[in-house]
Scaffold this motif. Structure first.
Motif, PDB file in Angstrom:
ATOM      1  N   LEU A   1     -36.322 -33.485 -30.806  1.00 47.69           N
ATOM      2  CA  LEU A   1     -34.955 -33.396 -31.331  1.00 47.69           C
ATOM      3  C   LEU A   1     -34.452 -31.994 -31.018  1.00 47.69           C
ATOM      4  CD1 LEU A   1     -32.665 -34.615 -33.110  1.00 47.69           C
ATOM      5  CD2 LEU A   1     -33.866 -33.695 -35.078  1.00 47.69           C
ATOM      6  N   VAL A   2     -33.349 -31.909 -30.266  1.00 48.42           N
ATOM      7  CA  VAL A   2     -32.850 -30.614 -29.796  1.00 48.42           C
ATOM      8  C   VAL A   2     -31.762 -30.104 -30.725  1.00 48.42           C
ATOM      9  CG1 VAL A   2     -31.867 -29.385 -27.824  1.00 48.42           C
ATOM     10  CG2 VAL A   2     -33.292 -31.416 -27.447  1.00 48.42           C
ATOM     11  N   ASP A   3     -31.818 -28.819 -31.041  1.00 47.54           N
ATOM     12  CA  ASP A   3     -30.753 -28.194 -31.828  1.00 47.54           C
ATOM     13  C   ASP A   3     -30.580 -26.750 -31.347  1.00 47.54           C
ATOM     14  OD1 ASP A   3     -28.834 -27.518 -33.639  1.00 47.54           O
ATOM     15  OD2 ASP A   3     -30.184 -27.420 -35.356  1.00 47.54           O
ATOM     16  N   ILE A   4     -29.620 -26.550 -30.433  1.00 51.06           N
ATOM     17  CA  ILE A   4     -29.358 -25.209 -29.900  1.00 51.06           C
ATOM     18  C   ILE A   4     -28.313 -24.558 -30.785  1.00 51.06           C
ATOM     19  CG2 ILE A   4     -28.607 -23.918 -27.870  1.00 51.06           C
ATOM     20  CD1 ILE A   4     -29.366 -26.282 -26.141  1.00 51.06           C
ATOM     21  N   PRO A   5     -28.648 -23.416 -31.422  1.00 53.81           N
ATOM     22  CA  PRO A   5     -27.677 -22.820 -32.344  1.00 53.81           C
ATOM     23  C   PRO A   5     -26.457 -22.279 -31.587  1.00 53.81           C
ATOM     24  CG  PRO A   5     -29.629 -21.414 -32.139  1.00 53.81           C
ATOM     25  CD  PRO A   5     -29.909 -22.664 -31.371  1.00 53.81           C
ATOM     26  N   ASN A   6     -25.349 -22.225 -32.317  1.00 51.50           N
ATOM     27  CA  ASN A   6     -24.074 -21.717 -31.784  1.00 51.50           C
ATOM     28  C   ASN A   6     -24.181 -20.333 -31.173  1.00 51.50           C
ATOM     29  OD1 ASN A   6     -22.391 -23.796 -32.534  1.00 51.50           O
ATOM     30  ND2 ASN A   6     -20.807 -22.344 -33.251  1.00 51.50           N
ATOM     31  N   SER A   7     -25.173 -19.563 -31.647  1.00 52.38           N
ATOM     32  CA  SER A   7     -25.244 -18.165 -31.231  1.00 52.38           C
ATOM     33  C   SER A   7     -25.770 -18.017 -29.802  1.00 52.38           C
ATOM     34  CB  SER A   7     -26.136 -17.395 -32.207  1.00 52.38           C
ATOM     35  OG  SER A   7     -27.406 -18.011 -32.278  1.00 52.38           O
TER      36      SER A   7
ATOM     37  N   PRO B   1     -38.154 -23.617 -27.759  1.00 55.23           N
ATOM     38  CA  PRO B   1     -37.772 -22.860 -28.968  1.00 55.23           C
ATOM     39  C   PRO B   1     -36.654 -23.520 -29.776  1.00 55.23           C
ATOM     40  CG  PRO B   1     -37.782 -21.452 -27.003  1.00 55.23           C
ATOM     41  CD  PRO B   1     -37.907 -22.864 -26.521  1.00 55.23           C
ATOM     42  N   PHE B   2     -36.001 -24.523 -29.202  1.00 49.03           N
ATOM     43  CA  PHE B   2     -34.843 -25.130 -29.872  1.00 49.03           C
ATOM     44  C   PHE B   2     -35.104 -26.588 -30.239  1.00 49.03           C
ATOM     45  CE2 PHE B   2     -33.196 -22.008 -26.708  1.00 49.03           C
ATOM     46  CZ  PHE B   2     -32.862 -21.023 -27.625  1.00 49.03           C
ATOM     47  N   MET B   3     -36.367 -26.986 -30.278  1.00 48.50           N
ATOM     48  CA  MET B   3     -36.670 -28.389 -30.539  1.00 48.50           C
ATOM     49  C   MET B   3     -37.612 -28.534 -31.728  1.00 48.50           C
ATOM     50  SD  MET B   3     -36.830 -30.321 -26.872  1.00 48.50           S
ATOM     51  CE  MET B   3     -38.387 -29.667 -26.288  1.00 48.50           C
ATOM     52  N   LYS B   4     -37.419 -29.655 -32.446  1.00 52.00           N
ATOM     53  CA  LYS B   4     -38.434 -30.131 -33.396  1.00 52.00           C
ATOM     54  C   LYS B   4     -39.187 -31.223 -32.658  1.00 52.00           C
ATOM     55  CE  LYS B   4     -36.978 -29.265 -38.101  1.00 52.00           C
ATOM     56  NZ  LYS B   4     -36.198 -28.090 -37.663  1.00 52.00           N
ATOM     57  N   ILE B   5     -40.504 -31.084 -32.569  1.00 56.81           N
ATOM     58  CA  ILE B   5     -41.328 -32.021 -31.806  1.00 56.81           C
ATOM     59  C   ILE B   5     -42.352 -32.653 -32.737  1.00 56.81           C
ATOM     60  CG2 ILE B   5     -43.074 -32.187 -29.982  1.00 56.81           C
ATOM     61  CD1 ILE B   5     -41.621 -30.076 -28.435  1.00 56.81           C
ATOM     62  N   SER B   6     -42.498 -33.971 -32.647  1.00 53.00           N
ATOM     63  CA  SER B   6     -43.618 -34.605 -33.355  1.00 53.00           C
ATOM     64  C   SER B   6     -44.423 -35.419 -32.355  1.00 53.00           C
ATOM     65  CB  SER B   6     -43.138 -35.460 -34.516  1.00 53.00           C
ATOM     66  OG  SER B   6     -42.600 -36.661 -34.041  1.00 53.00           O
TER      67      SER B   6
END
Lengths: 91, 91, 91, 91, 91, 91, 91, 91, 91, 91
Positions: E8-14, E75-80
Motif C-alpha cells: 500500500l503506497v502513501d507518498i506524503p505531500n512533502s 520508504p513510502f509503503m506498508k507491506i505485508s
C-alpha cells in the motif's frame, strides 16, 4: 517486579451452575492467599464487566506464569500482561 | 473513587526541543504535586513505551477531568480512563 | 528472564538524511554492544518491513525499560513487549 | 530459513477431558521430536496465556506448513506465521 | 517458494512532485526487471486503491527481504507478507 | 476479470467426522472442476492455517457469487473478496 | 455490474485553500458527468462525515479502477470497494 | 428524532494559536445557540479526552448533517453518528 | 429519509434445517413486501458472503428499528446502520 | 455523576425460550424501577441492534457496578462504561 494483569472472565453456559460456584469459591480463596502473601498487591473490579485489573509483584516471568496458570478460573479467562517499570516522576 | 488512567505520549517533531523539555519538567512537577496530595496514588512506566499506567483517587468524574486536562502534556497524549470498583475478593 | 520485543521503525521525512544516518549508525553500535553482552541474544528482520523481532534476556522489567528507552531510534519506534516463560514442552 | 510462529490454543469444552489429555501428550511428544531434530529451535510460553511463541528453521514454506498442520493441537489453535530474515545489525 | 505480498503506497505531500515522479519511474523499471526474471510472477492493482497484490517466487526469506527493501517506493509503503504453500486441491 | 478471494475454514466440532470428510471431498472435486474450467486459475494454502488465497477469473460479480456460494464448505468459511485490475507496471 | 464504493476524504492542511477549492470543483464536475453517463447511479453523503457511499455500475474491474483513480480527490481519499450481486429476494 | 453523536477533536500543531482560539470561541457560540434551540439537548465531556458525547434532536438526516457540517471545528473532528429509537423499557 | 443497512447472517448449526428453511422463506416474503411498499428500495448481495447491503427509506429512526427488528432473521444477524443525507454533488 | 453505559445483549440459543422471556421481563421491571429512582435517567434503543445507550446518574463507581451487575441480563451482555463530565459549552 510489577506487572499489570487484566483478566476478563467468560464461563460458558455449558458449565453446570454448582461447578461454576465451586470454581469461583476456589478462585476467591486462591486470590486472597496470594494477596496476603504480597504477590498480588492490588485487585480492582472493572465497572460493568466480569473483569478485573490487578497488579502482581513477582520475582520473574516464570513465577508470574505459574501463579496465573494455577488460577481456578484460568481456563475461562482472557488474560493480558503488561510489564511495568518505575516511573521517573514517581515520588 | 478509583480510576485506571492509561496515558500514551507522542510529542510531534515540530515542537522545539527546549519547549518539549520545559513541558516535561512542568509535567513532572504537576504529577508529583498530585501524587503528594493523594489524588494520584500510583504511576508506573509501561516497559518499552513512552506511556504510563496510573491510578487516580478522586471525588468525581468532573474532578478527574479537571486534573487530567490540566496535565502539561495533555495536548500530546492519548488518554483512556477505566472506572474501578471494589473487587469482592479484595482483602 | 526473557522477553519478546517487537520494534517497528518510522523515521519521519522531516528528519534530515544525515541525522537519520547518524542515528542508525548509533543504533547499530548500541545493538551490537548489547548483543555481545548477552542482554539481546536474538534479533531478526521482519521480511518486508523496517521492523525487527528480538529476544531480550534481562534481570528485571526496569532493566529492560532502561535498555529500550536508550535505543537511539527509540523516539521513532513503536515497541511492544511480551513476557516469556519456560514452556513445559521445551527440551 | 527462520519463521516466528505464534500459537494460541483454545480447546472447546465439548472435547472430553481424556481426549484433551491424550492430544496434549501427543503434542508434547511431537514438539520435542521436532525440537530435537533442529526444526523447532525455540519455544517459549507467553506469560498468562495458553499460547506460545516459537521459532522454526525449515527448508521451505511447504515444509513449514506440513510440520504445523500435523501438530496434534492444530485443529484447536490460531496460528500466525511471520517470515524472518537476517538482521543487518545481528552479530 | 511463493509469497503473497500486499503493498500500500502513501507518498506524503512533502515529497516534491518531480522526485515522486522519478521514484515511480524507478519503481516501474525495477518491478519489470524482477517480473522478467521470474522472481515476481504476478502483480495486480487493488481496485480503488494505490495498492497492489503480488506473488513473489524466491529461494528464501532473505532473498525476499532483499528484493522488497530495494523497492524505490519501499520508504513510502506498508507491506505485508504471507507465506504460501501448495494447496492439496491444486491441480 | 480477476478477483482475489481469501477463504478461512472453520468446521465446528458438532459436525460429525464422516460428514466433514464427505464435505471436504466434495469441496476438492468442486474446486478441481473449476480449476480445470479456467475459472479458478490459482489456489494456494496459507502457511499454518486452514485457509487459502485464490484467484478467480469470471465474467461478472454475479458469476463469482454463484461459484462461491456453491462451495460445499461455504457455510463453514469466512470469505473476503478483493477486485483486481491490471497493474500499470505489469509486463 | 454493481459495486458499493465508500470514499472518505481527508485533505491535509498543507494544501492551499484555493487549490483545495479548485480540486473540489473539479471533483463535482467529474462526479456529475459520471452520474449523467449512468456509471455512477447513486451517491449519498454519510451523515456527520466528509465521506460518501456510492454505487457504481461498470463493465469490469478495470473500468472501475480507471474511473476511481481519475477522481480529482483520489490522492486525498481512502476508498473501499465491495462487489455486489443480485440478491435472491430482490423484486 | 434522536441521534447520539460522538465528536473527537484533534487540531493540528500547524494551526496558529490565535486561529485555534477563534475557532473554539465560534464553536462554543454555535453549540450554545443550537442547545437553546432544542436541537442539541445534551452535550457531555468524555473524561480525559478532548471529546464529547452529544444527543441531537432533529427532523431528518439531512438536517443533522447540515448542523454537524457547519460546526466551526468540523474540519478538525472525527464524528460518529448512532441513530436512536425509543426503548421499549423507557418510562 | 435514507439509511444504508448492512446485514450479515449467521444461523448457528443448532437451528434445525427445516426451521432455518422456514425462517428464510418468511424473511424473503417480509423483505419483498417491504420492497413493494417502497420502504426498502434496494437490496444487494455482498459477493462471497451470506450478507446484504440495503437502502431503507423511512419516516423516522423508530420506524426503521421497527422494520429491522421484525425481520424473521433478526436474531441471527449482525446489523449496522449508517444514516445518509443528500450529497451536494448528486444530480 | 454521569456515565454513558452501552449494553449489547446476546442470549445464546441454549437458553430455553421461557427462561429468556422471564429474564427479559425481570430486566424491564428492574430497569423501570431504576429509571423511576432517577439513577437511570436515559435509555435509548440503538437502531437495528439488540442494544441500548444509557445514561446513569450515581454517587460512585461502586454504586454503578452494583446496579449494572444486578441487571437480570448481565450474564448475557457486553457492557462498556464511559465516565462523563460537565462540558464547558453546556448551557
Amino acid at each position: 517486579m510489577l506487572f499489570m494483569v487484566e483478566m476478563l472472565v467468560d464461563i460458558p453456559n455449558s458449565v453446570p451452575a454448582e461447578e461454576a460456584a465451586r470454581i469461583k469459591a476456589d478462585e476467591k480463596a486462591y486470590s486472597q492467599a496470594l494477596q496476603r502473601s504480597g504477590k498480588w498487591p492490588h485487585i480492582w473490579r472493572v465497572v460493568g464487566q466480569y473483569a478485573n485489573v490487578s497488579i502482581f509483584d513477582v520475582e520473574s516471568n516464570d513465577e508470574l506464569h505459574t501463579l496465573l496458570s494455577q488460577l481456578p478460573l484460568f481456563p475461562f479467562m482472557k488474560i493480558s500482561v503488561t510489564p511495568l517499570a518505575r516511573h521517573p516522576s514517581a515520588i
